[in-house]
Scaffold this active site. Structure first.
Site, PDB file in Angstrom:
ATOM      1  N   LYS A  51      26.544  10.621  15.490  1.00  8.72           N
ATOM      2  CA  LYS A  51      25.481  10.972  16.433  1.00  8.72           C
ATOM      3  C   LYS A  51      26.021  11.365  17.811  1.00  8.72           C
ATOM      4  O   LYS A  51      25.363  12.086  18.559  1.00  8.72           O
ATOM      5  CB  LYS A  51      24.487   9.814  16.585  1.00  8.72           C
ATOM      6  CG  LYS A  51      23.595   9.558  15.370  1.00  8.72           C
ATOM      7  CD  LYS A  51      22.431  10.498  15.330  1.00  8.72           C
ATOM      8  CE  LYS A  51      21.291  10.129  14.390  1.00  8.72           C
ATOM      9  NZ  LYS A  51      21.560   9.345  13.212  1.00  8.72           N
ATOM     10  N   SER A  75      16.754   2.645  18.909  1.00 12.58           N
ATOM     11  CA  SER A  75      17.640   1.504  19.134  1.00 12.58           C
ATOM     12  C   SER A  75      18.890   1.660  18.296  1.00 12.58           C
ATOM     13  O   SER A  75      19.813   0.859  18.367  1.00 12.58           O
ATOM     14  CB  SER A  75      16.934   0.213  18.744  1.00 12.58           C
ATOM     15  OG  SER A  75      16.680   0.232  17.356  1.00 12.58           O
ATOM     16  N   GLU A 201      19.075  11.196  -0.295  1.00 14.63           N
ATOM     17  CA  GLU A 201      18.086  10.329   0.359  1.00 14.63           C
ATOM     18  C   GLU A 201      17.898   9.073  -0.490  1.00 14.63           C
ATOM     19  O   GLU A 201      18.080   9.116  -1.704  1.00 14.63           O
ATOM     20  CB  GLU A 201      16.715  11.015   0.443  1.00 14.63           C
ATOM     21  CG  GLU A 201      16.589  12.069   1.521  1.00 14.63           C
ATOM     22  CD  GLU A 201      15.158  12.574   1.650  1.00 14.63           C
ATOM     23  OE1 GLU A 201      14.694  12.692   2.795  1.00 14.63           O
ATOM     24  OE2 GLU A 201      14.508  12.840   0.626  1.00 14.63           O
ATOM     25  N   GLY A 205      12.910   6.634   0.877  1.00 18.92           N
ATOM     26  CA  GLY A 205      12.769   7.476   2.077  1.00 18.92           C
ATOM     27  C   GLY A 205      12.911   8.930   1.679  1.00 18.92           C
ATOM     28  O   GLY A 205      13.746   9.663   2.210  1.00 18.92           O
ATOM     29  N   ASP A 207      11.289  11.782   1.990  1.00 15.07           N
ATOM     30  CA  ASP A 207      10.440  12.795   2.644  1.00 15.07           C
ATOM     31  C   ASP A 207      10.990  14.215   2.495  1.00 15.07           C
ATOM     32  O   ASP A 207      10.221  15.152   2.257  1.00 15.07           O
ATOM     33  CB  ASP A 207      10.234  12.441   4.126  1.00 15.07           C
ATOM     34  CG  ASP A 207      11.526  12.127   4.837  1.00 15.07           C
ATOM     35  OD1 ASP A 207      12.257  11.230   4.373  1.00 15.07           O
ATOM     36  OD2 ASP A 207      11.833  12.773   5.852  1.00 15.07           O
ATOM     37  N   SER A 301      28.766   8.633   7.330  1.00 13.70           N
ATOM     38  CA  SER A 301      28.176   9.063   8.607  1.00 13.70           C
ATOM     39  C   SER A 301      28.259   8.016   9.726  1.00 13.70           C
ATOM     40  O   SER A 301      28.189   8.365  10.897  1.00 13.70           O
ATOM     41  CB  SER A 301      26.725   9.466   8.370  1.00 13.70           C
ATOM     42  OG  SER A 301      26.067   8.470   7.598  1.00 13.70           O
TER      43      SER A 301
HETATM   44  C1  LIG Z   1      21.093   9.374  11.990  1.00 14.43           C
HETATM   45  C2  LIG Z   1      21.947   9.009  10.837  1.00 14.43           C
HETATM   46  C3  LIG Z   1      21.880   9.692   9.604  1.00 14.43           C
HETATM   47  C4  LIG Z   1      20.879  10.793   9.355  1.00 14.43           C
HETATM   48  O1  LIG Z   1      21.076  11.905  10.185  1.00 14.43           O
HETATM   49  P1  LIG Z   1      19.906  12.989  10.425  1.00 14.43           P
HETATM   50  O2  LIG Z   1      20.506  13.957  11.349  1.00 14.43           O
HETATM   51  O3  LIG Z   1      18.725  12.258  10.987  1.00 14.43           O
HETATM   52  O4  LIG Z   1      19.598  13.547   9.072  1.00 14.43           O
HETATM   53  C5  LIG Z   1      22.760   9.328   8.605  1.00 14.43           C
HETATM   54  N1  LIG Z   1      23.651   8.333   8.771  1.00 14.43           N
HETATM   55  C6  LIG Z   1      23.755   7.645   9.921  1.00 14.43           C
HETATM   56  C7  LIG Z   1      24.764   6.569  10.027  1.00 14.43           C
HETATM   57  C8  LIG Z   1      22.909   7.966  10.999  1.00 14.43           C
HETATM   58  O5  LIG Z   1      23.014   7.280  12.146  1.00 14.43           O
END
Ligand SMILES: *Cc1c(COP(=O)(O)O)cnc(C)c1O
Length: 316
Positions: A51, A75, A201, A205, A207, A301
């Site tokens: 992020k 948060s 997904e 969740g 969507d 991620s």
């Molecule tokens: C926000 C997040 C996602 C999803 O990312 P999007 O851009 O909302 O699709 C996946 N993994 C982690 C760890 C995140 O913080």
């Protein structure tokens, strides 16, 4: 629509703050998945998730354009990322969090010197409050995914994979609001469309899955998945068209598959990844990718999970 050039431009500006993260390989998980399995390690990124890429690209720009503060309504990993980059740039940040936010998350935001404001329990309550606060203070509200600069920043993950894994066949990406996957899709499909990109997904969740089926943005009422970064209830209006245009496939995983994937990555690879990351490994481990013998890169991620909560996931 975000273009490859926007992602290349993001790459040229974010690396004072953002790290190029490692690619990790596991022969044991490869054997379990019937593919050659790699992880893209965003769990060791600055602030513990990808992020920070989008947040840096966006916050740098708005500050250059004269903003004197920023706000966000999260948060989680986005809130931490906005707090971190604002602090680096010396700009005040206010992060609007739900009343039930966990202490470990609030502490992370506090470490980055951001102001915390509590508001309700849903994003429908938090977002207007964060926008209002921004408005009052000559500030800018930083959205979590549905924004061209955010999407372009997240897309730098895709550029790194292309540079680090020359013979990658398939890239597997978690899908929340779609910022990460739309950036990665743009980077990869506008460079080498032969590389497959598969989104994942949680069943709880789904969507984006439903939206793809119905060919229009479709909401779910709420989500209780342990993958808290994927609890968005609908894809973004900017991210969804990119997903529709480029995505090869979207697959779903169950809650116990997510937990088991986290467990295997910790046990075999000695890496702590959060549930939202583990969905990609869960898809690979449970035969959901529909391929064998390929070079598969699962995007890990993020790695932000409360250790007490982590323990409790595995004590039943
Ligand atoms: C926000 C997040 C996602 C999803 O990312 P999007 O851009 O909302 O699709 C996946 N993994 C982690 C760890 C995140 O913080």
């Amino acid at each position: 629509m975000v273009k490859l050039a926007d992602i290349q431009q993001a790459r040229d500006t974010i690396y004072d703050v953002v790290k190029e993260t490692p690619i990790l390989h596991s022969s044991q998980l490869s054997a379990l998945c019937d593919n050659n399995l790699f992880l893209k390690g965003e769990h060791v990124q600055t602030t513990g998730s990808f992020k920070i890429r989008g947040a840096t690209n966006k916050v740098q720009q708005v500050v250059e354009d004269g903003a004197s503060s920023v706000t966000a309504a999260s948060s989680g990993n986005h809130g931490q990322a906005v707090a971190y980059i604002a602090n680096q740039l010396g700009v005040p940040a206010t992060i609007v969090v739900p009343e039930d936010a966990t202490t470990s998350k609030l502490n992370a935001i506090r470490t980055y010197q951001a102001k915390i404001e509590t508001c309700g329990t849903t994003s429908a309550e938090r977002i207007p409050r964060a926008k209002e606060l921004a408005h009052k203070t000559n500030g800018v509200f930083i959205p979590p995914y549905d924004d061209p600069l955010i999407m372009a920043g997240q897309g730098t993950v895709g550029l790194e994979i292309l540079g680090q894994l020359k013979d990658v066949d398939v890239v597997v990406v978690p899908v929340g609001g779609g910022g990460l996957i739309s950036g990665i899709l743009t980077a990869i499909k506008e460079t080498d469309p032969r590389i497959k990109v598969i989104g994942v997904e949680p069943e709880l969740g789904n969507d984006t899955y439903l939206s793809l089926q119905k060919n229009k943005i479709t909401s779910i009422t709420s989500s209780t998945t342990i993958a808290d970064g994927l609890r968005t209830t609908q894809p973004g209006s900017l991210t969804f068209p990119v997903v529709q245009r480029y995505l090869d496939e979207l697959v779903l995983v169950k809650e116990n598959e997510i937990k088991n994937a986290m467990y295997m990555v910790m046990e075999r690879m000695k890496q702590v990844i959060e549930p939202s990351s583990a969905v990609t490994v869960a898809a690979a481990m449970n035969g959901k990718l529909g391929i064998t013998g390929k070079n598969v890169c699962c995007v890990a991620s993020g790695g932000n999970i409360d250790l007490v909560k982590l323990g409790s996931l595995f004590t039943e």
